[in-house]
Write a protein that holds these residues in place. Structure first.
Motif, short mmCIF file in Angstrom:
data_model
loop_
_atom_site.label_atom_id
_atom_site.label_comp_id
_atom_site.label_asym_id
_atom_site.label_seq_id
_atom_site.Cartn_x
_atom_site.Cartn_y
_atom_site.Cartn_z
N GLN A 148 0.70 -1.20 -0.07
CA GLN A 148 -0.07 -0.08 -0.08
C GLN A 148 0.79 1.19 -0.03
O GLN A 148 0.69 2.40 0.66
CB GLN A 148 -1.04 0.06 1.18
N LEU B 32 -2.01 -7.97 0.66
CA LEU B 32 -1.51 -6.40 0.85
C LEU B 32 -0.47 -6.01 1.88
O LEU B 32 -0.87 -6.28 3.00
CB LEU B 32 -2.68 -5.47 0.75
N PHE B 33 0.55 -5.57 1.70
CA PHE B 33 1.64 -5.26 2.58
C PHE B 33 1.03 -3.86 2.96
O PHE B 33 0.79 -3.03 2.21
CB PHE B 33 3.02 -5.15 2.13
N SER B 34 1.22 -3.67 4.04
CA SER B 34 0.90 -2.01 4.55
C SER B 34 2.41 -1.32 4.25
O SER B 34 3.39 -2.02 4.04
CB SER B 34 0.47 -2.03 6.04
N ALA B 35 2.12 -0.02 4.32
CA ALA B 35 3.41 0.86 4.11
C ALA B 35 3.30 2.15 4.84
O ALA B 35 3.15 3.21 4.16
CB ALA B 35 3.46 1.14 2.63
N PRO B 36 3.58 1.92 6.07
CA PRO B 36 3.73 3.15 6.84
C PRO B 36 4.83 4.28 6.27
O PRO B 36 5.80 3.59 5.64
CB PRO B 36 4.05 2.75 8.25
N ASP C 248 10.50 -0.94 14.00
CA ASP C 248 9.08 -0.96 14.14
C ASP C 248 8.43 -1.22 12.83
O ASP C 248 7.65 -2.30 12.71
CB ASP C 248 8.10 0.27 14.68
N ARG C 249 9.01 -0.75 11.81
CA ARG C 249 8.41 -0.85 10.53
C ARG C 249 8.92 -2.06 9.93
O ARG C 249 8.27 -3.07 9.34
CB ARG C 249 8.71 0.40 9.42
N LEU D 228 6.99 -4.91 11.40
CA LEU D 228 5.60 -5.03 10.81
C LEU D 228 5.84 -5.75 9.41
O LEU D 228 5.04 -6.79 9.24
CB LEU D 228 5.18 -3.65 10.62
N ALA E 190 6.59 -9.19 10.08
CA ALA E 190 5.07 -9.99 10.59
C ALA E 190 4.39 -10.29 9.29
O ALA E 190 3.72 -11.59 9.10
CB ALA E 190 4.48 -9.40 11.46
N GLU E 191 4.27 -9.40 8.39
CA GLU E 191 3.37 -9.50 7.05
C GLU E 191 3.93 -10.48 6.15
O GLU E 191 3.40 -11.26 5.46
CB GLU E 191 3.13 -8.17 6.57
N ASP F 289 2.89 -13.89 7.36
CA ASP F 289 1.80 -14.02 7.04
C ASP F 289 1.63 -14.47 5.49
O ASP F 289 0.80 -15.43 5.24
CB ASP F 289 0.73 -12.62 7.15
N ARG G 151 -0.55 10.16 8.14
CA ARG G 151 0.25 9.45 7.14
C ARG G 151 -0.90 8.56 6.29
O ARG G 151 -0.68 8.51 5.18
CB ARG G 151 1.32 8.34 7.43
N ASN H 69 1.86 7.56 12.21
CA ASN H 69 1.79 6.45 11.04
C ASN H 69 0.90 5.34 11.32
O ASN H 69 0.99 4.39 10.99
CB ASN H 69 3.35 5.69 11.54
N ARG I 122 -5.67 -1.02 9.57
CA ARG I 122 -6.38 -2.25 9.37
C ARG I 122 -6.25 -3.18 10.59
O ARG I 122 -5.50 -2.68 11.93
CB ARG I 122 -5.51 -3.39 8.26
N ARG J 167 -7.51 4.52 3.36
CA ARG J 167 -6.70 3.38 3.06
C ARG J 167 -7.04 2.06 4.08
O ARG J 167 -6.41 1.09 4.01
CB ARG J 167 -5.23 3.72 3.58
#
Ligand code: SF4
Ligand code: SF4
Lengths: 423, 355
Positions: free
Chosen positions: A119, A141-145, A169-170, A173, A176-177, A180, B80, B111, B115, B275
């Motif tokens: 994302q 879908l991978f999140s994208a902070p 942190d990123r 995540l 972890a994804e 999954d 974000r 951030n 979800r 999002r």
């Protein structure tokens, strides 16, 4: 007359990808599965589990190169989508929604077993949701902070210092994804993920990217550019879509050897090379011949496109003993490096210096805004570094507003105004 | 009315997705900088560094920063998961790195990921703790459990008032434009003051516009009341489930267990978040809001730079048709407010809904 001869490995790469696609189609008709994924997702997981990957942006480029995109963008309007939506990542979707596989290149894409995107922009989740609805394939879908503290010199730090650069942190995540995703692919294929084999596979990718790094250094430092960018791209990107495979590694090696031989023999794209140019942005997929348009007339050759240097800087991440985390470090901020300040401007200046660039042509796709944001910062930084920048307002896959003759005149006019008269 | 930021411990935010209870728990009322004045032009050199396809809301906050209009604000939080917050952050941090804008307010990238799932929950908690540290640095208090519960309760009063506002809008007791202004006023008011203002307005509102065409407004986020007024010359806006409309506030956190998790969960699972996942849930929430309000027709509009809501259009059209609601295709919103009336009239005529 330009005597330029393509590298032998260029045709090999093209032939490999074409027969791979044909084999994929026949394998799928006998029950095999494949993943359809965006370029900035960890294809490594699919490859490691024996699931071939078709890259959305690659397929988009193929459709455009076959001059089919005008038809599809007209269809896109008929389907009720407005005309300011991004095209590059959506062209394959429109072809899928159109439904007529025979019209697609090479007989068309079969139905994927899984769809995968990150994302990084707001539209990817929507495009992939439509794909999922049309094909019945599950989407991942991978999140994208975002990056709170973007460091300008990412290409240096990303190699060893990536934990600090991308933030724990990123990375947590993303790991972890990725886990999954592994579980999802295990469920789809009935196969188990093999951590030890994955580690070896990541090593192979590292070796491949190091070969590309060498190739990049050769091209950059050669007195005159030994290879057209239209050839650099398939020689890099086709192996990248198969990265870490025996074929990809041996192709990268072959490419490097051929380049080294050329450099040694002094073979140049443009023997009368006087102006070194960079093409900034994705390829101009429907008219890659444009890249050669200024060689004879102005002694101006495109020597740089992002794909070769990015194979090194965008992919090389030293393993600290956890291959999945290393993988996360490759993707936690991927295409953002190519499009967002301060990353893009600083990297482009570094590249321009390394390649001794005189003039940059910058593709500004106004409807692919995430590829266009930051263009002005990049322009300003390049100009401050002594590079003349010409903006090309067009799209990578939509030829409807592309006027080759007008563009030729614009660029040659600019070259001449900057003292690079006809050769 | 738009105001200029007052000096003091004030925290601004841009974009949707910051739960106001979090700032409140530290004793801070976060201000939506879109409620504050902005210069009409972006001063050079900032203006030259922002491409024409950067949308108006991002340009606006960059103008505020470039002309020092936010100097009275101590900190600015960029959300974000709303492209306005995200894109503004990308440009603002680079302008600051190049020392083209001043060093205040300090910046924070919020951030939060929209979800559900355990890994996202952990990630969002880390982000919240970072926000807490940042706000403490701005003079806020640490979030005690009691303060978080208190903030949820204070926000609960606001939510009650907002629900009443949504009901009154649905019943056409109050115009959509008025309701929208009342809702937006929350961007710079403490919950009690905001609730009070809504309640006072609702006490005075008693002119049900029975018989008027009942209009829904969907598509790109609308933050400007002019479009509401132009549409309401044809009827009453009774629902506005676009990403900046009345219904988009996340539901009140359910207070069982840890209050911080409750606040984060309510935001992360907000079905109206741009999002948010899955996409179908967002479509369903939009259509449900139009159905619940008994819309006769729904107006679909796009920001001139839209690059995401447009992908939803065919699905929304289908779902509205299935619900028996007609659609007015407005297209791209003109930049000039003066052009809005004619633009709306033309679309209404084309759709056969001209009143
Ligand atoms: S392996 Fe390659 S990228 Fe890594 S430090 Fe050595 S030269 Fe640099
Ligand atoms: S142009 Fe940029 S955003 Fe688009 S696919 Fe390539 S890297 Fe990704």
């Amino acid at each position: 007359m330009n005597q330029y001869q393509p590298l032998a490995c260029t045709a090999e790469a093209g032939a490999y990808q074409k027969s791979w696609t044909a084999e994929l189609r026949s394998a799928i008709s006998s029950g095999a599965q494949y993943a359809f994924a965006n370029a900035d997702t960890p294809h490594e997981i699919f490859h490691a589990m024996g699931m071939p990957v078709v890259t959305n942006q690659w397929w988009s480029a193929v459709i455009a190169a076959k001059q089919l995109s005008t038809y599809y963008f007209d269809r896109m309007a008929e389907m009720g989508f407005h005309d300011r939506l991004a095209r590059y990542s959506s062209l394959p979707l429109i072809a899928e929604l159109d439904g007529d596989r025979e019209r697609q290149p090479w007989g068309g894409l079969p139905r994927p077993a899984i769809l995968c995107a990150r994302q990084s922009t707001e539209d990817h989740q929507r495009i992939f949701d439509l794909w999922a609805a049309a094909t019945g394939a599950p989407q991942f879908l991978f999140s994208a902070p975002g990056a709170p503290d973007p460091q300008p010199d990412w290409w240096i730090r990303a190699r060893h210092d990536w934990e600090a650069l991308f933030g724990s942190d990123r990375l947590d995540l993303m790991v972890a994804e990725i886990r999954d995703l592994i579980a999802k692919v295990e469920e789809l294929t009935g196969r188990d993920f093999d951590g030890a084999a994955f580690s070896l596979y990541m090593d192979a990718i590292h070796r491949q990217e190091m070969l590309f790094e060498e190739a990049n250094a050769l091209v950059a430092s050669a007195e005159r550019c030994p290879i057209r960018i239209a050839e650099q791209i398939p020689n890099v990107m086709i192996p990248q879509w198969h990265r870490g495979s025996p074929w990809a590694l041996s192709h990268a090696r072959r490419f490097l050897d051929e380049l080294a031989d050329r450099v040694e023999r002094g073979i140049a794209v443009c023997p009368g090379e006087r102006v070194r140019m960079m093409w900034i942005g994705a390829g101009l997929w429907f008219d890659t011949g444009f890249y050669a348009a200024f060689e004879e007339s102005h002694g101006a050759a495109f020597v740089w496109s992002m794909y070769l240097p990015f194979a090194a800087d965008g992919y090389i991440r030293h393993d600290k003993g956890d291959p999945l985390r290393t993988l996360a470090a490759r993707f936690a901020t991927m295409n953002e490096h190519l499009h967002q300040p301060p990353w893009v401007n600083e990297w482009l200046v570094h590249q321009a210096r390394t390649y001794r660039i005189d003039v940059a042509l910058m593709l500004v796709p106004r409807h692919d805004r995430y590829s266009g944001y930051g263009s002005r910062f990049a322009r300003q930084a390049l100009e401050a570094a002594g590079v003349r920048v010409i903006e090309i307002w067009s799209d990578m896959v939509d030829p409807r507003e592309w006027d080759r003759r007008a563009m030729y005149e614009l660029v040659s006019g600019e070259l001449e105004r900057n003292g690079y008269g006809p050769a | 009315m738009r105001a200029v930021a007052e000096p003091g411990t004030s925290v601004g935010f841009i974009g949707a997705g910051l739960p106001s209870a979090l700032a409140l728990a530290g004793g801070i009322v976060a201000i939506d900088v879109e409620c504050l004045e902005a210069p009409s032009d972006m001063p050079a050199p900032t203006g030259e560094l922002v491409e024409p396809f950067v949308d108006a809301r991002v340009r606006r906050v960059l103008s505020q920063l470039a002309s020092d209009q936010l100097a009275g604000i101590q900190a600015l939080v960029f959300c974000r998961d709303d492209p306005v917050g995200h894109i503004a952050y990308i440009y603002a941090q680079e302008l600051r790195r190049q020392e083209l804008i001043s060093a205040t307010p300090s910046f924070f990238l919020w951030n939060l990921v929209h979800r559900s799932g355990a890994s996202v929950r952990t990630f969002n908690e880390v982000q919240a703790r970072r926000l807490e540290d940042f706000l403490v640095g701005c003079g806020g208090a640490r979030w005690s459990a009691a303060a978080l519960v208190g903030a949820i309760e204070r926000e609960g009063a606001r939510s009650t008032a907002r629900r009443a506002l949504i009901d009154a809008t649905r019943l056409a007791r109050i115009s959509g434009s008025e309701a929208f202004l009342l809702w937006r006023a929350g961007g710079r008011l403490a919950p009690e003051a905001h609730a009070e203002r809504i309640e006072a307005a609702l006490r005075g509102a008693s002119n049900p516009a029975n018989g008027a065409m009942r209009i829904g407004l969907i598509g790109s986020p609308v933050v400007d009341p002019h479009l509401y007024r132009a549409l309401e010359r044809h009827g009453r806006i009774v629902a506005d489930p676009h990403p900046a409309g009345l219904a988009v506030m996340p539901s009140v956190p359910v207070l069982e267990g840890d209050p911080l998790s409750a606040i984060l969960k309510a935001e992360a699972e907000n079905p109206f978040a741009l999002r948010g996942l899955p996409v179908a849930r967002n479509h369903a929430a939009i259509v449900a809001a139009c159905v619940a309000a008994g819309c006769d027709t729904v107006a679909l509009q796009f920001d001139p730079n839209d690059d995401h809501v447009g992908w939803d259009a065919p699905a929304l059209r289908r779902a509205l048709r299935d619900a028996g609601i007609s659609l007015v295709e407005l297209g791209f919103v003109p930049a000039e407010p003066a052009a809005l009336d004619g633009w709306v009239d033309d679309a209404m005529t084309a759709s056969g809904s001209f009143a």
